[in-house]
Design an enzyme around this catalytic site. Structure first.
Site, PDB file in Angstrom:
ATOM      1  CB  SER A  66      48.099  42.970  45.517  1.00 25.69           C
ATOM      2  OG  SER A  66      47.122  42.311  44.741  1.00 25.69           O
ATOM      3  CG  HIS A 112      45.251  43.181  48.773  1.00 24.27           C
ATOM      4  ND1 HIS A 112      44.381  43.907  49.576  1.00 24.27           N
ATOM      5  CD2 HIS A 112      44.759  43.280  47.509  1.00 24.27           C
ATOM      6  CE1 HIS A 112      43.431  44.425  48.820  1.00 24.27           C
ATOM      7  NE2 HIS A 112      43.624  44.048  47.564  1.00 24.27           N
ATOM      8  CG  ASP A 170      43.219  42.137  44.436  1.00 22.03           C
ATOM      9  OD1 ASP A 170      42.524  42.855  45.177  1.00 22.03           O
ATOM     10  OD2 ASP A 170      44.377  42.438  44.094  1.00 22.03           O
ATOM     11  CG  MET A 196      39.354  40.291  40.503  1.00 27.12           C
ATOM     12  SD  MET A 196      40.381  41.009  39.221  1.00 27.12           S
ATOM     13  CE  MET A 196      41.462  42.042  40.229  1.00 27.12           C
ATOM     14  CG  HIS A 225      39.820  44.017  47.326  1.00 28.59           C
ATOM     15  ND1 HIS A 225      40.590  44.827  46.506  1.00 28.59           N
ATOM     16  CD2 HIS A 225      38.548  44.514  47.239  1.00 28.59           C
ATOM     17  CE1 HIS A 225      39.814  45.760  45.956  1.00 28.59           C
ATOM     18  NE2 HIS A 225      38.582  45.583  46.376  1.00 28.59           N
ATOM     19  CG  MET A 232      37.353  43.877  43.416  1.00 27.74           C
ATOM     20  SD  MET A 232      38.970  44.127  42.700  1.00 27.74           S
ATOM     21  CE  MET A 232      39.863  42.924  43.658  1.00 27.74           C
ATOM     22  CG  MET A 245      39.094  50.110  44.761  1.00 27.20           C
ATOM     23  SD  MET A 245      39.775  48.582  44.091  1.00 27.20           S
ATOM     24  CE  MET A 245      41.224  48.942  43.215  1.00 27.20           C
ATOM     25  CG  ASP A 256      43.816  47.726  46.006  1.00 30.59           C
ATOM     26  OD1 ASP A 256      44.840  47.590  45.316  1.00 30.59           O
ATOM     27  OD2 ASP A 256      42.949  46.827  46.124  1.00 30.59           O
ATOM     28  N   GLY A 257      45.834  50.383  44.396  1.00 30.54           N
ATOM     29  CA  GLY A 257      45.915  50.657  42.966  1.00 30.54           C
ATOM     30  C   GLY A 257      46.980  51.682  42.623  1.00 30.54           C
TER      31      GLY A 257
HETATM   32  C1  DX5 Z   1      43.176  45.938  41.321  1.00 31.50           C
HETATM   33  C2  DX5 Z   1      43.418  45.225  42.627  1.00 31.50           C
HETATM   34  C3  DX5 Z   1      44.712  45.574  43.272  1.00 31.50           C
HETATM   35  C4  DX5 Z   1      45.932  45.305  42.446  1.00 31.50           C
HETATM   36  C5  DX5 Z   1      46.892  46.419  42.664  1.00 31.50           C
HETATM   37  O1  DX5 Z   1      41.897  45.670  40.877  1.00 31.50           O
HETATM   38  O2  DX5 Z   1      42.398  45.444  43.580  1.00 31.50           O
HETATM   39  O3  DX5 Z   1      44.824  45.003  44.559  1.00 31.50           O
HETATM   40  O4  DX5 Z   1      46.567  44.101  42.769  1.00 31.50           O
HETATM   41  O5  DX5 Z   1      47.975  46.250  41.807  1.00 31.50           O
HETATM   42  P1  DX5 Z   1      48.995  47.411  41.526  1.00 31.50           P
HETATM   43  O6  DX5 Z   1      49.677  47.735  42.829  1.00 31.50           O
HETATM   44  O7  DX5 Z   1      49.926  46.842  40.500  1.00 31.50           O
HETATM   45  O8  DX5 Z   1      48.204  48.601  41.023  1.00 31.50           O
HETATM   46 ZN    ZN Z   2      42.750  44.793  45.792  1.00 29.23          ZN
END
Ligand code: DX5
Ligand code: ZN
Length: 216
Positions: free
Chosen positions: A9, A34, A36, A38, A67, A69, A138, A176-177
């Protein structure tokens, strides 16, 4: 040989060196990247939009696993498709007309994914499953990298594996997470096909070793 896919990610990369992050991902042997997105509304953080997807498209051959969000993600499917995403995953909680937009993603020839936050039961996804290529579970509350995996969420992965089997479907399950070398074993045995890894990837100086251990 396992079929586990590792999807580093970019949220945990050095934001002043995205080109280097792309090279690091390619050199590690990871086949996915990946991304993210946001919006500061759906989650309490902001990151980037289609321009970065488009920039990374030029830097890596990895499958761009976007992804979203963001609230009402349907508004931006076309933009992310145009930018070069290979797969677009949006949140069940953020879109009333999920089926319509999953269909739109597939219409662009991309993989369509649906994601759920820890408090959303996987049973809520049941009628949507025939229209997806990917379900993202998640295992932290979304918004930030580096959080601790919530082990109870892995029960949802196990439930989803059973639902998939009884429905005769073949979508992939992504987790994820908080995935790292200590938690990956339980994540894989719960049934994850794809491991999204942020901080544990970018903080590791032996990325190739990490990816090969996690894929094995
Ligand atoms: C969190 C994201 C993840 C994040 C995961 O909101 O969707 O993709 O990058 O990071 P780690 O692996 O550090 O939990
Ligand atoms: Zn993610």
């Amino acid at each position: 040989m396992s079929n586990t896919i590792v999807s580093p990610s970019i949220l945990s990369a050095d934001f002043s060196e995205f080109g280097k992050a792309a090279n690091d991902v390619d050199a590690s042997g990871a086949k996915w990247l990946h991304m993210d997105v946001m919006d500061g509304s759906f989650v309490p953080n902001m990151t980037f939009g289609p321009p970065l997807v488009s920039a990374m498209r030029k830097k890596t051959k990895a499958f761009l696993d976007v992804h979203l969000m963001i609230i009402q993600p349907g508004r931006y499917i076309g933009e992310f498709a145009k930018a070069g995403a290979d797969g677009i995953t949006f949140h069940y909680e953020a879109e009333i007309h999920a089926q319509k937009y999953l269909d739109e993603i597939r219409g662009f020839g991309l993989k369509a994914g649906i994601a759920v936050v820890p408090s959303t039961p996987v049973s809520a996804l049941e009628e949507t499953l025939p229209f997806i290529d990917l379900a993202l579970i998640m295992t932290v509350n979304p918004g930030f990298g580096g959080q601790k995996l919530i082990p109870e969420c892995l029960e949802k992965v196990k439930k989803l594996v059973k639902i998939r089997e009884s429905a005769g479907l073949d979508f992939k399950i992504s987790v994820d997470g908080g995935v790292n070398e200590s938690t990956a074993g339980s994540v894989k045995s719960a049934g994850a096909d794809i491991l999204v890894i942020g901080s544990a990837f970018f903080e590791n100086s032996d990325k190739k070793g990490l990816v090969s251990r996690l894929q094995g």
